[in-house]
Scaffold this active site. Sequence first.
Site, PDB file in Angstrom:
ATOM      1  N   CYS A  51     -41.199  92.461  41.015  1.00  0.00           N
ATOM      2  CA  CYS A  51     -40.675  91.294  41.736  1.00  0.00           C
ATOM      3  C   CYS A  51     -40.021  90.269  40.815  1.00  0.00           C
ATOM      4  O   CYS A  51     -38.891  89.828  41.048  1.00  0.00           O
ATOM      5  CB  CYS A  51     -41.772  90.666  42.590  1.00  0.00           C
ATOM      6  SG  CYS A  51     -43.131  89.906  41.659  1.00  0.00           S
ATOM      7  N   HIS A  89     -46.234  86.804  43.518  1.00  0.00           N
ATOM      8  CA  HIS A  89     -45.061  87.486  44.079  1.00  0.00           C
ATOM      9  C   HIS A  89     -43.924  86.492  44.245  1.00  0.00           C
ATOM     10  O   HIS A  89     -44.147  85.293  44.473  1.00  0.00           O
ATOM     11  CB  HIS A  89     -45.397  88.134  45.430  1.00  0.00           C
ATOM     12  CG  HIS A  89     -44.311  89.047  45.922  1.00  0.00           C
ATOM     13  ND1 HIS A  89     -43.969  90.211  45.267  1.00  0.00           N
ATOM     14  CD2 HIS A  89     -43.469  88.950  46.985  1.00  0.00           C
ATOM     15  CE1 HIS A  89     -42.976  90.798  45.919  1.00  0.00           C
ATOM     16  NE2 HIS A  89     -42.651  90.054  46.962  1.00  0.00           N
ATOM     17  N   HIS A 120     -36.272  91.039  47.886  1.00  0.00           N
ATOM     18  CA  HIS A 120     -37.378  91.122  46.929  1.00  0.00           C
ATOM     19  C   HIS A 120     -37.737  92.574  46.661  1.00  0.00           C
ATOM     20  O   HIS A 120     -37.317  93.491  47.374  1.00  0.00           O
ATOM     21  CB  HIS A 120     -38.601  90.342  47.433  1.00  0.00           C
ATOM     22  CG  HIS A 120     -39.293  90.956  48.619  1.00  0.00           C
ATOM     23  ND1 HIS A 120     -40.658  90.871  48.828  1.00  0.00           N
ATOM     24  CD2 HIS A 120     -38.811  91.660  49.681  1.00  0.00           C
ATOM     25  CE1 HIS A 120     -40.987  91.480  49.944  1.00  0.00           C
ATOM     26  NE2 HIS A 120     -39.890  91.963  50.480  1.00  0.00           N
TER      27      HIS A 120
END
Length: 393
Positions: free
Chosen positions: A305, A353, A365
């Site tokens: 990420c 994240h 993402h």
Amino acid sequence: MASHRKRSSGTGVAGIRKPALATAALTSVALLSQPADAAPAAPAADGRPSLEEVEKKVDSLYRQAESATDKYNAAKENTGKQRRRVDTLLDEVAKRTEKLNKAREKLGSFAAAQYRTGAAAPDTATFLLADTPQDYFDQTQLMNRLTSREKGAVDDYVTEQSATTRKRQEATASLETLTESQNELHTAKATVQKKLATARELLSTLTAQEKARLAAIEKQKREEAARKAAELAKQQAAERAAEQDTGATASPSTPPSTAPSTPPSTSTGSSSSYATKAAKAIEFARAQIGKPYVWGATGPGSYDCSGLTQATWRAAGVSLPRTTYDQVDAGTTVSLADSQPGDLIFFYDDISHVGIYIGNGMMIHAPKPGAYVREESIYYDGESIIHSVVRPA
């Protein structure tokens, strides 16, 4: 690495909710968010873990794996820095040793000359045999009897010997630090691998019927996330319209062509400047859609990420740190309602994240192992998991 504990305690930044983990459905390509210490569900009648137990356990494992991935990324970056420092110091030690050897050879030539000429006081030779040259100087009148050339050679030798010793000590200390960083790296790597292996093993216990049930739950979850994204898009559009109306009411007699409105400033300069950079970042991010999530990866073939967001903004000429823990500090925090395309959206209490906002409640993402870079609602795992929004500096 910037500590993330301080950012998950107390009152959050204005406009950002203090998140609480949300329960979400489990599939092989969806990141779940049920805490590990949640109350266990009743086991299945045949002794196998229930669907709820598997869901909660795998959820916890994926969350722990993503946190461990950021620790791995930080350790990897630190190890690289330490290795480069060690290499630099070892090169300096080698150069210093070479100079020391040349200084020693020069002194040796004087000693040899004294021996050949039968000089009464082979002082240079005695100096070379002394364990501690400075002590020898303190106890004799050697320096008073040496020629200027010999004195210069002695001074050079002492200087290089001291510098070489100092560099060797620095290199030894750096090697010890490098070893510690490597141990941290190996530990973090083993942690990620163990969590993911356990999650895969649990997923393999699901029956076809259970997988179908989870797929249906996941579909409902996506639909709800899309609905929430549409609500946010509608809210943001209404606020922009209200701002424009307010501006027009404030100066009704001024034609727009003669008094253009000044866009609000951001940390990167004007709003238009930020929009230009954000457009480049989002263009890059879209080109990565479909590439696999691989923990620890920074592209170009795969990403985790924070590796994706780092590469995305690098394409726009902005340098971001490697980990989510550091990226969350690399800009100006704004409210979710004020989010603009290009902003970074961070998730979960531990900030493990991140995705890049593209507008209308959507982001791009790299979700998790087993998934691919994709466009998705920022509410993909519920509303309460959103930690903060940051406009990169």
